[in-house]
Design an enzyme around this catalytic site. Sequence first.
Site, PDB file in Angstrom:
ATOM      1  N   LYS A 245       1.714   5.630   5.516  1.00 40.38           N
ATOM      2  CA  LYS A 245       1.021   4.371   6.053  1.00 40.38           C
ATOM      3  C   LYS A 245       1.302   4.504   7.787  1.00 40.38           C
ATOM      4  O   LYS A 245       2.064   4.789   8.275  1.00 40.38           O
ATOM      5  CB  LYS A 245       2.042   3.192   5.789  1.00 40.38           C
ATOM      6  CG  LYS A 245       1.861   2.028   6.175  1.00 40.38           C
ATOM      7  CD  LYS A 245       2.587   0.773   5.664  1.00 40.38           C
ATOM      8  CE  LYS A 245       2.151  -0.604   6.073  1.00 40.38           C
ATOM      9  NZ  LYS A 245       2.975  -1.691   5.666  1.00 40.38           N
TER      10      LYS A 245
ATOM     11  N   ASP B  53       6.543 -12.131   3.633  1.00 39.59           N
ATOM     12  CA  ASP B  53       5.170 -11.692   3.238  1.00 39.59           C
ATOM     13  C   ASP B  53       5.199 -11.495   1.866  1.00 39.59           C
ATOM     14  O   ASP B  53       4.318 -10.553   1.546  1.00 39.59           O
ATOM     15  CB  ASP B  53       4.556 -10.836   4.239  1.00 39.59           C
ATOM     16  CG  ASP B  53       2.843 -11.042   4.323  1.00 39.59           C
ATOM     17  OD1 ASP B  53       2.429 -11.924   3.860  1.00 39.59           O
ATOM     18  OD2 ASP B  53       2.229  -9.944   4.578  1.00 39.59           O
TER      19      ASP B  53
END
Length: 344
Positions: free
Chosen positions: A123, A228
């Site tokens: 990532k 989130d």
Amino acid sequence: MVNLNIKAMRYLSAEDFRTLTAVEMGSRNHEVVPTNMINQIAKIRGGSCTKSLSVLFMHKLIAKVPHISYEGYRLTYAGYDYLALKALSKRASVYSVGNQIGVGKESDVYVVGDQKGKQYILKIHRLGRISFRSVKNNRDYLRNRKTGSWQYLSRLAATKEFAFMKILHEHGFPVPAPIDHSRHCIIMEMIDAFPLRAVTDIRDPPALYQTLMDIIVRFARNGLIHGDFNEFNIIVREDGTAVVIDFPQMVSTSHPDAQFYFDRDVQCIVQYFEKNYQYKGDVPNFEDISKMEKENNLDIMIEASGFNKKQSKELEKYRQEEEKRKENGDDLSDNYEEEEEEKE
């Protein structure tokens, strides 16, 4: 979007990487690093980085910026990628880079492999993607901005996510195992699962709903709120078990807006299951959970691990600035790397 092209990496010399590192170091205090400063930092035998600068520029690892009063270069996303991947490859965490499997506003995701062929997830955090051309039309943006450069912000986001992932994994939460990280890049376990939003046939929606609510509650009882928690950041294995991903927005339950973030996480799950499965289950209450005895103070342990409140506030300030920018309708391009005006 920034494409990750590592074909040139094998052809770069030690001097080239030394020069690239010098540009990175100079970027701490300069948006555009003067050429003489790059020479001073790199300390290449002979005293000149001219050849390496030409090679790095040719491969778009550094870039020139027009209309400035001195000769210099800025580090590009590609250059920062190369520095991170070089460090990860030296530690044998990455040997090969495969397909891109995800792209977002603030990150890109790839499949990578080690020398034994085992696959992992890479990532790459990419915060602060700003076009110089767009900034020319929004002159107050950089002048008024309180947070740091894109590479600093991206490194902070990666450091935060790795720290949270590590401590959550150590305490038995359903998260990917963290493997390694460098600068703005994280290597993590590759899990055979699909995003919740892409799963069209859940065997037992009530059971999965309860599992997700239990995770939210357990986060809170350990001093944390995801921030989130939605169908994009939950992946589901074939057997129906859930894994939580993406932690750059995680906050402490002592945060002034903790209840807001907790309730938002809860409502994301409530709304998703109501809309897609016509199911409505029990809803946890932040005040009730706050009265329960904590299992751990992972928020405090995170700070002790190296990611401190100052860094957290800097990231939060950046996100607040981005929200204000969106509210004001500022149209700053995400394409930071390939502006026509930067070509020679």
